[in-house]
Each structure stands twice: as C-alpha cells, then as structure tokens.
Enzyme design. Structure first.
Site, PDB file in Angstrom:
ATOM      1  N   ARG B  66       2.692   7.372  -2.716  1.00  0.00           N
ATOM      2  CA  ARG B  66       1.988   6.160  -3.092  1.00  0.00           C
ATOM      3  C   ARG B  66       2.235   5.160  -2.139  1.00  0.00           C
ATOM      4  O   ARG B  66       1.200   4.400  -1.872  1.00  0.00           O
ATOM      5  CB  ARG B  66       2.926   5.836  -4.448  1.00  0.00           C
ATOM      6  CG  ARG B  66       2.455   4.651  -5.101  1.00  0.00           C
ATOM      7  CD  ARG B  66       3.167   4.395  -6.403  1.00  0.00           C
ATOM      8  NE  ARG B  66       3.315   5.562  -6.982  1.00  0.00           N
ATOM      9  CZ  ARG B  66       2.738   5.950  -8.436  1.00  0.00           C
ATOM     10  NH1 ARG B  66       2.600   4.720  -9.085  1.00  0.00           N
ATOM     11  NH2 ARG B  66       2.940   7.120  -8.792  1.00  0.00           N
ATOM     12  N   THR B  67       3.359   4.732  -1.592  1.00  0.00           N
ATOM     13  CA  THR B  67       3.581   3.809  -0.583  1.00  0.00           C
ATOM     14  C   THR B  67       2.653   3.971   0.606  1.00  0.00           C
ATOM     15  O   THR B  67       1.995   3.018   1.026  1.00  0.00           O
ATOM     16  CB  THR B  67       5.067   3.863  -0.216  1.00  0.00           C
ATOM     17  OG1 THR B  67       5.886   3.546  -1.486  1.00  0.00           O
ATOM     18  CG2 THR B  67       5.309   2.638   0.552  1.00  0.00           C
ATOM     19  N   LYS B  94      11.857  18.099  16.506  1.00  0.00           N
ATOM     20  CA  LYS B  94      11.874  18.828  17.659  1.00  0.00           C
ATOM     21  C   LYS B  94      13.053  18.248  18.684  1.00  0.00           C
ATOM     22  O   LYS B  94      13.036  18.497  19.997  1.00  0.00           O
ATOM     23  CB  LYS B  94      10.609  18.758  18.669  1.00  0.00           C
ATOM     24  CG  LYS B  94       9.354  19.308  18.020  1.00  0.00           C
ATOM     25  CD  LYS B  94       8.133  19.289  18.920  1.00  0.00           C
ATOM     26  CE  LYS B  94       6.725  19.502  18.208  1.00  0.00           C
ATOM     27  NZ  LYS B  94       5.835  18.454  18.566  1.00  0.00           N
ATOM     28  N   ARG B 116       9.007   3.891   7.005  1.00  0.00           N
ATOM     29  CA  ARG B 116       9.911   4.687   5.814  1.00  0.00           C
ATOM     30  C   ARG B 116      10.591   5.409   6.326  1.00  0.00           C
ATOM     31  O   ARG B 116      10.510   6.264   7.140  1.00  0.00           O
ATOM     32  CB  ARG B 116       8.903   5.167   4.845  1.00  0.00           C
ATOM     33  CG  ARG B 116       9.438   6.261   3.863  1.00  0.00           C
ATOM     34  CD  ARG B 116      10.273   5.509   2.777  1.00  0.00           C
ATOM     35  NE  ARG B 116       9.510   4.703   2.131  1.00  0.00           N
ATOM     36  CZ  ARG B 116       8.955   5.171   0.708  1.00  0.00           C
ATOM     37  NH1 ARG B 116       9.134   6.355   0.304  1.00  0.00           N
ATOM     38  NH2 ARG B 116       8.349   4.217  -0.071  1.00  0.00           N
ATOM     39  N   HIS B 146      13.262  -2.239   0.050  1.00  0.00           N
ATOM     40  CA  HIS B 146      11.892  -2.115   0.007  1.00  0.00           C
ATOM     41  C   HIS B 146      11.226  -3.245  -0.431  1.00  0.00           C
ATOM     42  O   HIS B 146      10.587  -3.675  -1.349  1.00  0.00           O
ATOM     43  CB  HIS B 146      11.638  -0.905  -1.220  1.00  0.00           C
ATOM     44  CG  HIS B 146      10.461  -0.350  -1.109  1.00  0.00           C
ATOM     45  ND1 HIS B 146       9.457  -0.590  -0.312  1.00  0.00           N
ATOM     46  CD2 HIS B 146      10.032   0.925  -1.959  1.00  0.00           C
ATOM     47  CE1 HIS B 146       8.443   0.291  -0.418  1.00  0.00           C
ATOM     48  NE2 HIS B 146       8.605   1.027  -1.621  1.00  0.00           N
TER      49      HIS B 146
END
Lengths: 430, 326
Positions: B66-67, B94, B116, B146
C-alpha cells in the site's frame, strides 16, 4: 636502569600517600620515596614538577580484538593506546575468536602483548566452553596458563544449574568469576534503556530488571557456592544497591562501572547517536547518580574503560544495526579526574578506582607505589586541557561520544616496570 | 529529533523524517498543498508537470504494498521519473552495506529517496549521510516514525472536522510497535488537539509514553468515552508468539472496535485505520464498513499528501539551487 621521577605530587591511594616527593626506581621496581636510597644514582631523571605521579592504571575490561578481530585493531596498537592513557595493566574478556577456553589462546595473547611490550595484558578465561553456557571450560588449565579469573563475557549462562556448577568449580580453584549481569530474555535484541527516550525514538528497550533479575540470581548462587564474584559494568542504581547489600551481608562480591555510564544517560541517544549504543544501555539520570554514589562509597571498586574499539563501518548504520561499545582507553583517566572536579570523590578516591581497586579485584600485587612493588607509573598533568579528536587518539577505534569534549588532565609519561613506554612531547609554549 | 536536519537554513523542508520537531506552519503547508492535489486523481489526465525531470527512488528495505504504490502514484502524477528498488531482495542480501547502496544510487543523480526500513532511525541515518543534493522522505522506519501516514490522517480529520483544537482522539492497539501512533501523537500535539489518548493492554504500551503528551487507558469503555476520532492500529500476528497477548480472540474481546464500543464515542465520531485491516481482530467488519468509517478515504488522500510532501521538498530544493552554482 635507575630513574628518578623528581618533584611530582605522589598520590598512592593504597598507602594513603599524597605528597610532593621524588620517586626512585631501580631494576623495574620502586626503591624509595623521598630520600635518595644509599648509593643510588639515577641514569635518568623525569621532571615531574607540577605533575601528579600515581600507580599505572589498571583497567578491568578492555577488548583488544586479537585474536580474531584484527580488522578492528590489534593488541600491539591498543596497548600503545593504553600506554598513552596511563594504563599499565589491561584485563581482556574471553570473547575473542577463538574464545579463550584453551591454554593456546591465553598464551597467544600473552605473547603478543609481551612482544609489543607496552602494557601488561591479563586474561579472563572462559567460564563455559565456547562461551556457550553449556559445558564447563577447563578452568583449572586456564588458571595454570595464567588467567586471572573466569567469566562468560557478554554471553549468558541461561541454565541456573550450569551457573551454579560453574561457580562451584571455579571456587574449587579459588578463581574469581567475572559476570556481566544481564537477563538474556530481557536484554536480547534491545538496544536502549526502556524509558522515555526509547519510546520517543522507537527503539526496543531493556528495562532495569534486565540487570537486577540477573544480578539477584547470581548473588544468590554466589551465596550458595561461596565463589568470589565480580560484576562488570553495572548500569542501574538498584544494581549498585543490591551489590552493597550483598557486601554488607559479607558476600565476597565486587563490581565496577564503565566510565561512560558515569557521564552519559539515555538522553544522549537523541538523534540516534550510535556512538552511545552500548550494552548495557545508558540509563536514567537517577541511575547515573546511583552509579556515581557507588564509586564514591566504594561499592563499585573499579571504574573501567569498557574499551570496545571498532572500525568506522561498525557504527555506520541505523542505530539498532550498529555494533555496541565505546573506544575508551585514552579518556579513562581524564573522565575519572572529572569526578573530582564534579565533587563526586577526592583525587585519592578517583585514582583508587583505576589503580588499587581493580588490582585488588584481580588479586594482583599492583596498583600501588609502595617500595618493592613493580614500577608501573602514570605521570600526568592535572591542569592540562585537551580536546578529544580522532587525531588525538592512538587507539584504532575512534568510536567515542566524547569526541569534541574538552578534558582536563593528560598523561605526560607512562612507565612499565621502570621503562618509559609513553612520553608526550612537551606542548609548544609550555 | 533535531529540527535542523529536516529543515534547511531558510526554514524550508529539506527532508521529511518525522512529524516531531516540525512546526504547525510547516504541517499546515503540507495539508494545504495536499488539498490542491486532491482533484488531480479525478481528472481524465491524472498528471501535473511539477516535478518533470526529477528522479525519485523508492528504497524499500521491508515489504510494503500500500505505502509503496501510493508513493509510486504520487511521484508519477507529479511527472517525476521513478525507480522502485526492493532492497530486501537485492543488495542487502548480497552483503552490500547501506552506505554503499546509497552512494551507488547517488552517483546516478537521484533527487529524492523514499525510504522504508525495519530499523528505527534508518531514514534519519540516510539523511545524515546523503549527498547534499538528495532529500530523504521517510516511508516508515522501525517503530519510530511514519510521518506521511500521520499527515494523511491529519488531512482526513481536517477535511471532515475542520479544526483540531476541540478534538479528542483515541489511538487504540499496539502502541508499542507502532510508528504510526508515534507520528500521529506528535502531529496531533503540534496541530493543537485537545486530548490524545492511547488505549491498549499494558503489554502494548511503551515505557513512559505519557511523556509524549498522551493519556493512557487500559480499557475501551473509559478510553473511547466521548472521543471525536478513533484510530485503530493493526495487530501483527507475531505479537501472540512474543507473549504480549494470549490470542486474537481475547484481543478482540477486550480491545476490538465493535458497534457497541463505537457507541461510547461521540455520535459523529470518525473511525480510522492505517491498513491493512484485520477484520475480527482489531475491528469488526460492520464498523470497518459502517458509516463512521473513513478508512477508504484515507487511502485516497494518501496520494495527495505524498504528492504535497514531494513537491514541497523538491520545489524548495530546486528554488534553493537556482541561485547557487547553476
């Protein structure tokens, strides 16, 4: 080599001496204080007018990263840093790679330290094999190899029965166990004190009881087994109180505090300052006050650097993903002296916490300037002001939140068994 | 949070990392700008040319649908060039360090990172280490913040209620792990909400949360009484394994938002949720779909709010460099 340290203020907390006097050294030992011993002629004179002469510092807990973590630093480099910080005896925990659970690793550390020749390095051997907390390490053999005690570094011994047996077994050999009380379930994966700052920053918090629960268990096991125990880097006022009560009950227990816990609190994490990411975490102002009182009252017999040098990358991450620890050898002395300036204790009390106090905990005949003792000396200028910068540090670890702090008190000269291992060139204009 | 990291020397927004430390005028500017973008999505041509020639990189170190998609739509509707990188499945696995990843992307001359990350403080860290021409927009860091989610909730509240100063707001659920709750508390405080409550069992309330300026309640009956806005937080299933709660069933029984409990609030109370919903765990379906619920409106406004933040940051930044070397 005969040497006279002339005209300094000799402060020896163990013997209560605090007066201006010449100190004479021959064959690596202190041979006289004040009057020249008969037939003594010095090959070298160190002018200590205006300076303080004290026993070389004894640091109970310093990670030198060798063997196994030489990408961070080496014994040679960090013992040079120790000498620059006036420290002549260092004690390293067993969490090297491989772990100090065999004679070979003890010997390797001693050999590397001897080759460097900058400081004495003592070793705490492992309490359990691989520090896994399951099978007992060969403590008798580790003692024969020269370990000053046994411990599990920062690794938990989760089984209460293994801990009880390990203590009994250590007591069989008269070994001191070095414990770092942190309940694994209340501390694992948590990287700040469980308080207002952790809540604000969204960091997972380890509560006070992470320390006190582990301490309570281990104090009761000490009582049950009779082992001599030392508790490393307490972080709570309540923990200090518990140790004080145990000492009052006559239990053979001692404790120390990492010097940064005497100055910083969780408020210093503001802005996610990873240089303040330490374990146990920095706690509240009240805890800092309790720890300072513990030093002043002698409940905490030692103040340590808790030296944990890192390469730059180790702190270049979001807070929780950074490695814990502060590089602290070279700020130990000035930070301890600051306790005097801030009225926590007097000069003799402050120096005792980094000389005779830790030497007694290690059961070593050091940390004092009494005639006949080894001439491990620290000569420092109590008035010298200096700024902590990356360039000012000899340690390869520059990970310290004290960068930018102005310190008062700086080592001028360090002697190890009567040999000058560090000498600061005089500052221009001094 | 030092406000200086988010705001440049001219008082303009440089990075958007947290609602903490930002002034009411800056928050209001974002809400006002978002208002002008609400109509864009309703047009036949859903685009404005504000950020043409700018490159925005979505850096997602943890999964999000969603974000991520609302940030993607926001960037596209502003005509920016957009790249989305899911690092969890890329460089980090990696062994590449976060700083190396950043340096590589910077050398491609990006203008903004939308980040994020599962670690609290990650966006802050990236902003501290990013090249001067790069801005950082926090799309969620650990439990910390947030801020665009909080502002889209503020936007929703302001649209429907007009003013914050008379509002009582209850935030219900897993406050301990919630970056949304933290960001909302700071935003509501700055915008002058009359009362902010948190409602949760003691295991889900962080230490000394009162220090953020909230009242703490442990039962819905008193916590929801007479509130104007109810923000329900998502309950992660992992919380049961950690021993924080016995079961979803028991959680719903005591802290789920039902019609009966909703009736404790003011009759015109709004029900909000940052999504995704756990129906029957924190919220009953008839409440989630009921007349008080503004959950779907929130999602739509999310795009406008994210467009606003992007355009304010990159707009001010462009203005800043125009007088510089070029």
């Amino acid at each position: 080599m005969r040497l006279t340290v002339r005209g300094g203020r000799v402060v020896d907390p163990a013997s209560g001496i605090d007066r201006v006097a010449d100190l004479h050294v021959a064959k690596g030992r202190v041979v006289g204080l004040g009057d020249l011993p008969e037939g003594f002629t010095a090959d070298r004179v160190v002018d200590a007018a205006g300076l303080v002469v004290c026993p070389g510092l004894v640091d109970l807990r310093a990670r030198l990263r060798e063997p196994g973590l030489e990408t961070k630093t080496t014994i040679a480099q960090e013992t040079r840093a120790a000498a620059a910080g006036g420290i002549t005896t260092l004690c390293c925990p067993p969490d090297t790679e491989p772990v100090v659970d065999t004679r070979a690793v003890v010997e390797l550390i001693h050999q590397r330290a001897a080759r460097a020749g900058m400081a004495r390095v003592e070793v705490v051997g492992a309490l359990t094999q691989g520090l896994q907390g399951q099978r007992l390490a060969e403590m008798g053999g580790l003692q024969k190899a020269g370990c000053v005690g046994v411990g599990n570094a920062s690794q938990p011994v989760t089984s209460t029965e293994v801990m009880r047996l390990a203590m009994q077994y250590a007591a069989t050999f008269g070994l001191t166990v070095f414990l770092e009380p942190q309940d694994p379930w209340l501390s694992a994966g948590r990287n700040a004190h469980d308080g207002a700052m952790a809540t604000r920053l969204g960091l997972s918090g380890a509560p006070e009881c992470a320390e006190t629960v582990a301490l309570a268990r281990d104090l009761l096991l000490v009582e049950a087994t009779g082992v001599r125990a030392h508790f490393g880097h307490l972080s709570t006022a309540r923990g200090v109180q518990m140790v004080a009560e145990a000492q009052a009950r006559g239990l053979p227990v001692s404790a120390d505090v990492g010097v940064h816990h005497l100055y910083l609190t969780d408020a210093d994490l503001s802005g996610f300052d990873a240089r303040c990411h330490v374990s146990p975490p920095l706690r509240t102002g009240a805890d800092r006050g309790g720890l300072r009182a513990g030093v002043a009252r002698g409940v905490l017999g030692a103040v340590t650097s808790d030296h944990q040098p890192h390469e730059v990358d180790a702190k270049q991450n979001p807070f929780g993903a950074t490695d814990v620890g502060i590089s602290g050898l070279e700020t130990l002395l000035p930070l301890v002296l600051r306790l005097v300036a801030e009225g926590v204790t007097d000069l003799s009390g402050a120096l005792a916490a980094v000389t005779s106090g830790p030497a007694r905990i290690l059961g070593l005949d050091r940390g004092t300037l009494a005639p006949g003792r080894v001439a491990d000396l620290c000569v420092f200028d109590p008035e010298a002001r200096w700024l902590v910068t990356e360039e000012s540090l000899v340690s390869r670890g520059h990970n310290t939140p004290f960068l930018g702090w102005e310190m008062k008190g700086r080592v001028v000269c360090t002697l190890l068994a009567g040999r000058v291992v560090f000498e600061r060139p005089p500052a221009p204009g001094r | 949070m030092r406000p200086s990291l988010q705001v440049d020397e001219n008082g303009r927004l440089k990075h958007f990392l947290s609602t903490e430390g930002l002034s009411a005028p800056i928050l209001t500017q974002i809400l006002d700008t978002a208002e002008s973008f609400v109509g864009v999505g309703e047009r036949a041509v859903k685009k404005v040319p504000l950020l043409r020639g700018k490159t925005i990189v979505n850096l997602f170190f943890e999964p999000s649908t969603r974000t991520r998609t609302t940030f993607e739509l926001a960037a596209k509707r502003l005509s920016a060039d957009l790249l989305t990188i899911n690092i969890a499945a890329s460089s980090a696995s990696k062994g590449e360090s976060l700083l190396d990843t950043l340096r590589n992307l910077e050398s491609m001359h990006c203008d903004m990172f939308v980040v994020r990350h599962p670690e609290s403080g990650a966006a802050h860290f990236i902003a501290q280490h990013a090249a001067p021409h790069v801005s950082v927009l926090n799309a969620g860091d650990g439990r910390h913040a947030h801020p665009t989610q909080a502002l889209l909730d503020m936007f929703t509240i302001r649209r429907l209620r007009g003013d914050f100063t008379r509002l009582r707001v209850a935030i219900v659920g897993d406050i301990l792990h919630s970056r949304v709750a933290r960001s909302e508390i700071h935003a509501l405080t700055t915008l002058g909400a009359a009362e902010i409550r948190v409602v949760a069992p003691r295991t889900l309330v962080p230490a000394q949360v009162e220090g953020l300026g909230v009242r703490v309640f442990h039962d819905m009956q008193s916590g929801l009484k007479d509130v104007d806005v109810i923000v329900m937080l998502r309950l992660q299933k992992e919380r049961m394994q950690g021993g924080l709660l016995p079961s979803e069933h028991e959680y719903f029984r005591f802290y789920g938002l039902t019609r009966e409990r909703l009736a404790l609030a003011r009759p015109d109370a709004l029900v909000m949720h940052p999504g995704p919903l756990n129906r029957g765990v924190e919220i009953a379906s008839d409440v989630a779909d009921g007349p008080s619920s503004v959950i779907l409106q929130q999602v739509g406004y999310g795009i406008a709010v994210r467009m606003a933040v992007m355009s304010i940051i990159l707009g001010s930044h462009a203005a800043g460099t125009a007088g510089g070397a070029h």
